[in-house]
Motif scaffolding. Structure first.
Motif, PDB file in Angstrom:
ATOM      1  N   ALA A   1     -40.517  23.354  27.474  1.00  0.00           N
ATOM      2  CA  ALA A   1     -40.397  24.415  26.289  1.00  0.00           C
ATOM      3  C   ALA A   1     -39.720  25.649  26.810  1.00  0.00           C
ATOM      4  N   ALA A   2     -40.026  26.134  28.225  1.00  0.00           N
ATOM      5  CA  ALA A   2     -39.375  27.222  28.793  1.00  0.00           C
ATOM      6  C   ALA A   2     -37.811  26.895  29.031  1.00  0.00           C
ATOM      7  N   THR A   3     -37.463  25.700  29.353  1.00  0.00           N
ATOM      8  CA  THR A   3     -36.085  25.187  29.418  1.00  0.00           C
ATOM      9  C   THR A   3     -35.452  25.175  28.352  1.00  0.00           C
ATOM     10  N   ILE A   4     -36.123  24.636  27.140  1.00  0.00           N
ATOM     11  CA  ILE A   4     -35.182  24.843  25.863  1.00  0.00           C
ATOM     12  C   ILE A   4     -34.771  26.274  25.545  1.00  0.00           C
ATOM     13  N   MET A   5     -36.076  27.131  25.521  1.00  0.00           N
ATOM     14  CA  MET A   5     -35.571  28.447  25.244  1.00  0.00           C
ATOM     15  C   MET A   5     -34.576  29.211  26.092  1.00  0.00           C
ATOM     16  N   LEU A   6     -34.477  28.734  27.268  1.00  0.00           N
ATOM     17  CA  LEU A   6     -33.459  29.158  28.051  1.00  0.00           C
ATOM     18  C   LEU A   6     -32.112  28.631  27.994  1.00  0.00           C
ATOM     19  N   GLN A   7     -32.027  27.198  27.418  1.00  0.00           N
ATOM     20  CA  GLN A   7     -30.856  26.810  26.965  1.00  0.00           C
ATOM     21  C   GLN A   7     -30.545  27.488  25.666  1.00  0.00           C
ATOM     22  N   ASP A   8     -31.339  27.522  24.882  1.00  0.00           N
ATOM     23  CA  ASP A   8     -31.038  28.326  23.510  1.00  0.00           C
ATOM     24  C   ASP A   8     -30.337  29.881  23.536  1.00  0.00           C
ATOM     25  N   TYR A   9     -31.105  30.410  24.756  1.00  0.00           N
ATOM     26  CA  TYR A   9     -30.477  31.882  24.824  1.00  0.00           C
ATOM     27  C   TYR A   9     -29.022  31.772  25.340  1.00  0.00           C
ATOM     28  N   MET A  10     -28.771  30.696  26.452  1.00  0.00           N
ATOM     29  CA  MET A  10     -27.834  30.629  26.956  1.00  0.00           C
ATOM     30  C   MET A  10     -26.423  30.323  26.101  1.00  0.00           C
ATOM     31  N   GLY A  11     -27.005  29.419  25.002  1.00  0.00           N
ATOM     32  CA  GLY A  11     -26.011  29.237  23.964  1.00  0.00           C
ATOM     33  C   GLY A  11     -25.574  30.115  22.904  1.00  0.00           C
TER      34      GLY A  11
END
Length: 136
Positions: free
Chosen positions: A124-134
Motif C-alpha cells: 500500500a505504501a508503494t502504491i501511494m508512492l507511485q501515485d505521488y510520483m505520477g
C-alpha cells in the motif's frame, strides 16, 4: 537527487516504501511496528539521502478524515519536531490497501501469503508512492 520515502501509517504497523536515488522506481522497503517508527526513521535518514516524505491521508467515502487521522497528526507533529527541514506531502490513500491485496492476488501469491498484513501495508505504501510520483 535523493530518495522519496512513503509512510502508510497504521495503528499497529506502518508500511514504508522508497524510491531509488534517481526517483524513478518506487519499491516496498519494509513494515515497521508503529511504536518503533521514529527510531527506524532516524536510523534510515542517517544512512540514506531522503529529500521528501509522503504520508498517507486516509479518508472516508464521503471525503471526511478517517479515524486514524488524529493519530497521524500526532505522529506528524513529532516527525516535524525531529526533522524540521524534511518536506512532508500528504496524499489520499483511499483504497490503497484493497489495491495492495488485489496486487497480491494478481501476482499469484497463495492464500496464506495474502494473509500477511505487513506485506499489504508495504505494498500500500508503494502504491501511494507511485501515485505521488505520477502526480507531482
Amino acid at each position: 537527487m535523493g530518495r522519496i520515502l512513503a509512510i502508510d501509517y497504521g495503528g499497529k504497523r506502518t508500511g514504508i516504501a522508497v524510491t531509488d536515488e534517481m526517483q524513478i522506481i518506487a519499491s516496498g522497503l519494509t513494515t515497521v511496528e508503529t511504536s518503533k517508527l521514529m527510531p527506524f526513521l532516524k536510523e534510515y535518514f542517517a544512512n540514506e539521502s531522503v529529500v521528501d516524505v509522503v504520508v498517507g491521508e486516509p479518508t472516508q467515502k464521503d471525503g471526511t478524515p478517517s479515524g486514524i487521522e488524529e493519530e497521524i497528526q500526532k505522529f506528524l507533529k513529532k516527525f516535524l519536531k525531529q526533522f524540521p527541514e524534511m518536506p512532508v506531502h500528504r496524499i489520499n490513500e483511499r483504497y490503497t490497501s484493497k489495491m495492495a491485496f488485489q496486487t497480491m492476488i494478481d501476482s499469484g501469491l497463495r492464500k496464506k501469503q495474502r494473509r500477511n498484513k505487513a506485506l499489504i501495508d508495504e505494498i500500500a505504501a508503494t502504491i501511494m508512492l507511485q501515485d505521488y510520483m505520477g502526480h507531482r
